[in-house]
Design a protein around this motif. Structure first.
Motif, mmCIF file in Angstrom:
data_model
loop_
_atom_site.group_PDB
_atom_site.id
_atom_site.type_symbol
_atom_site.label_atom_id
_atom_site.label_comp_id
_atom_site.label_asym_id
_atom_site.label_seq_id
_atom_site.Cartn_x
_atom_site.Cartn_y
_atom_site.Cartn_z
ATOM 1 N N SER A 167 0.858 -1.187 0.000
ATOM 2 C CA SER A 167 0.000 0.000 0.000
ATOM 3 C C SER A 167 0.890 1.232 0.000
ATOM 4 C CB SER A 167 -0.896 -0.006 1.242
ATOM 5 O OG SER A 167 -1.621 1.207 1.340
ATOM 6 N N LEU A 168 0.732 2.093 -1.012
ATOM 7 C CA LEU A 168 1.590 3.261 -1.171
ATOM 8 C C LEU A 168 0.744 4.529 -1.175
ATOM 9 C CD1 LEU A 168 3.796 1.892 -4.122
ATOM 10 C CD2 LEU A 168 4.280 1.750 -1.672
ATOM 11 N N THR A 169 1.049 5.443 -0.268
ATOM 12 C CA THR A 169 0.339 6.721 -0.236
ATOM 13 C C THR A 169 1.359 7.858 -0.263
ATOM 14 O OG1 THR A 169 0.282 6.848 2.198
ATOM 15 C CG2 THR A 169 -1.542 5.712 1.102
ATOM 16 N N PHE A 170 1.031 8.888 -1.018
ATOM 17 C CA PHE A 170 1.918 10.044 -1.162
ATOM 18 C C PHE A 170 1.100 11.321 -1.023
ATOM 19 C CE2 PHE A 170 3.480 6.591 -3.820
ATOM 20 C CZ PHE A 170 4.829 6.503 -3.485
ATOM 21 N N VAL A 171 1.633 12.271 -0.285
ATOM 22 C CA VAL A 171 1.041 13.607 -0.220
ATOM 23 C C VAL A 171 2.087 14.580 -0.749
ATOM 24 C CG1 VAL A 171 0.030 15.406 1.198
ATOM 25 C CG2 VAL A 171 -0.352 12.999 1.785
ATOM 26 N N GLN A 172 1.716 15.320 -1.771
ATOM 27 C CA GLN A 172 2.639 16.252 -2.429
ATOM 28 C C GLN A 172 2.135 17.676 -2.282
ATOM 29 O OE1 GLN A 172 5.591 13.670 -3.703
ATOM 30 N NE2 GLN A 172 5.524 15.891 -3.997
ATOM 31 N N ARG A 201 -4.304 0.520 -8.203
ATOM 32 C CA ARG A 201 -5.245 0.284 -7.104
ATOM 33 C C ARG A 201 -4.586 0.376 -5.733
ATOM 34 N NH1 ARG A 201 -8.586 -5.050 -8.174
ATOM 35 N NH2 ARG A 201 -9.621 -4.254 -6.295
ATOM 36 N N ASN A 202 -3.286 0.132 -5.679
ATOM 37 C CA ASN A 202 -2.590 0.160 -4.381
ATOM 38 C C ASN A 202 -1.897 1.492 -4.108
ATOM 39 O OD1 ASN A 202 -0.727 -0.595 -6.533
ATOM 40 N ND2 ASN A 202 0.809 -0.879 -4.938
ATOM 41 N N VAL A 203 -2.140 2.477 -4.974
ATOM 42 C CA VAL A 203 -1.462 3.774 -4.845
ATOM 43 C C VAL A 203 -2.489 4.894 -4.689
ATOM 44 C CG1 VAL A 203 0.070 5.453 -5.942
ATOM 45 C CG2 VAL A 203 0.492 2.998 -6.224
ATOM 46 N N GLU A 204 -2.230 5.778 -3.727
ATOM 47 C CA GLU A 204 -3.052 6.973 -3.564
ATOM 48 C C GLU A 204 -2.136 8.183 -3.500
ATOM 49 O OE1 GLU A 204 -5.584 6.540 -0.167
ATOM 50 O OE2 GLU A 204 -7.050 5.340 -1.262
ATOM 51 N N ILE A 205 -2.385 9.136 -4.398
ATOM 52 C CA ILE A 205 -1.615 10.380 -4.425
ATOM 53 C C ILE A 205 -2.546 11.520 -4.037
ATOM 54 C CG2 ILE A 205 -0.298 11.980 -5.865
ATOM 55 C CD1 ILE A 205 0.498 9.624 -7.614
ATOM 56 N N GLN A 206 -2.117 12.326 -3.078
ATOM 57 C CA GLN A 206 -2.910 13.466 -2.649
ATOM 58 C C GLN A 206 -2.101 14.746 -2.794
ATOM 59 O OE1 GLN A 206 -4.242 11.032 1.118
ATOM 60 N NE2 GLN A 206 -5.515 12.883 1.008
ATOM 61 N N VAL A 207 -2.799 15.826 -3.031
ATOM 62 C CA VAL A 207 -2.167 17.130 -3.192
ATOM 63 C C VAL A 207 -2.540 18.017 -2.014
ATOM 64 C CG1 VAL A 207 -2.030 19.214 -4.613
ATOM 65 C CG2 VAL A 207 -2.196 16.969 -5.709
ATOM 66 N N ALA A 263 -5.540 14.071 6.005
ATOM 67 C CA ALA A 263 -6.902 14.563 6.204
ATOM 68 C C ALA A 263 -7.051 16.000 5.713
ATOM 69 C CB ALA A 263 -7.280 14.465 7.684
ATOM 70 N N GLN A 264 -5.967 16.777 5.797
ATOM 71 C CA GLN A 264 -6.018 18.182 5.380
ATOM 72 C C GLN A 264 -5.854 18.354 3.871
ATOM 73 O OE1 GLN A 264 -2.781 19.477 7.860
ATOM 74 N NE2 GLN A 264 -4.138 20.291 9.458
ATOM 75 N N ALA A 265 -5.264 17.372 3.217
ATOM 76 C CA ALA A 265 -5.009 17.452 1.774
ATOM 77 C C ALA A 265 -6.273 17.130 0.980
ATOM 78 C CB ALA A 265 -3.886 16.486 1.397
ATOM 79 N N LEU A 266 -6.209 17.365 -0.314
ATOM 80 C CA LEU A 266 -7.303 16.969 -1.198
ATOM 81 C C LEU A 266 -7.421 15.449 -1.204
ATOM 82 C CD1 LEU A 266 -6.588 19.256 -4.305
ATOM 83 C CD2 LEU A 266 -8.165 19.698 -2.404
ATOM 84 N N THR A 267 -8.613 14.948 -1.466
ATOM 85 C CA THR A 267 -8.796 13.501 -1.553
ATOM 86 C C THR A 267 -8.050 12.974 -2.779
ATOM 87 O OG1 THR A 267 -10.760 13.605 -2.955
ATOM 88 C CG2 THR A 267 -11.100 13.759 -0.556
ATOM 89 N N PRO A 268 -7.792 11.665 -2.840
ATOM 90 C CA PRO A 268 -7.124 11.112 -4.022
ATOM 91 C C PRO A 268 -7.839 11.455 -5.327
ATOM 92 C CG PRO A 268 -7.060 9.512 -2.257
ATOM 93 C CD PRO A 268 -7.936 10.633 -1.774
#
Length: 282
Positions: A167-172, A201-207, A263-268
């Motif tokens: 499971s990979l999540t990134f906040v940029q 499917r296993n990656v979520e990128i948020q801004v 939680a503060q970032a935009l949703t994926p």
């Protein structure tokens, strides 16, 4: 042909690196093949298109041969693929030790979460973006060092192909999507890469929008890796030490902070739409 002494076909070896013995073993094998073929170092170098000095360096383990050097050596010495097969043995040795250590952690991780505020996370970068980014660092690296670091960074992207997938999540930060590192075309291809990876499917990128006034990530970058045995390691740019953190109390603090950032970032979904918009404006 390269002039005598040119070393374009290899990388310097750190004598304190744990891979030194492997590089020396490869050099010995090359020397045995060369001698069996009845070639002197100068003759062998000339046949390959490199200087005699480089042959000596590689054979004594002072230089890590590049893949193309091993391919040429295999052909010249008629090794039938046996020399070329050593490319896999020396591949890891070409990467800086700290990168190899990070890659080992990423290879074992079942979860990875990262917040990046200045640049795109290394796993998300295209080759062009990574090269342009590393070339901005000061003091400047040599072209040889830049190539090694870029190659190491690209090799780490195999994490996206692992099975079972982690499971990979990134906040940029928004600015990382706007700054034209390497020029507009490099940025465009980078944004296209983000959209591609973001569909996995296993990656979520948020801004994280720049106009977000309540921001838990002002202390700097965060990364947390979790493993199948329940252990975890993390990094926090705000910590005094840059070593991986493994104390459960410190990990809980990083997880708390990272959770608030997400939680503060935009949703994926909102973030992918944001990236598409940024691409259209680039």
């Amino acid at each position: 042909m390269n002039v005598d002494g040119a070393d374009e076909a290899g990388w310097d070896v750190d004598p304190e690196d744990e891979t030194q013995a492997l590089v020396e073993a490869v050099g010995r094998q090359l020397k045995l093949w060369r001698e069996a073929a009845g070639l002197r170092p100068a003759e062998f170098g000339a046949a390959l298109g490199y200087g005699e000095n480089l042959i000596y360096k590689i054979e004594r383990g002072a230089r890590i041969p590049r893949p193309e050097f091993l391919d040429k050596a295999d052909e010249v010495l008629g090794a039938g693929g046996k020399i070329a097969a050593m490319k896999k043995d020396v591949e890891q040795a070409t990467y800086p030790k700290k990168v190899r250590d990070l890659a080992k952690l990423e290879a074992k991780a079942v979860e990875l979460g990262a917040y990046s505020n200045h640049n795109l996370h290394g796993l998300l970068q295209t080759k062009e973006y990574a090269q342009a980014l590393i070339q901005t660092w000061r003091p400047a690296y040599s072209q040889d060092e830049v190539e090694r670091m870029v190659a190491a960074r690209m090799a780490r992207r195999c994490i996206f192909e692992r099975s079972p997938a982690p499971s990979l999540t990134f906040v940029q930060e928004e600015v990382t999507l706007r700054r034209p590192v390497g020029g507009r075309m490099v940025l465009r291809r980078q944004l296209e890469r983000l959209l591609e990876v973001g569909q996995l499917r296993n990656v979520e990128i948020q801004v994280m929008p720049t106009d977000c006034d309540d921001h838990a990530g002002m202390g700097g970058r965060i990364q947390v890796l979790k493993f199948g045995d329940g252990s975890a390691v993390g990094r926090d740019e705000g910590q005094v030490t840059s070593r991986p953190l493994s104390d459960p109390r410190e990990i809980r603090v990083l997880e708390l902070r990272y959770g608030i950032i997400r939680a503060q970032a935009l949703t994926p979904r909102e973030s992918l739409a944001f990236i598409e918009k940024a691409l259209g404006e680039t």
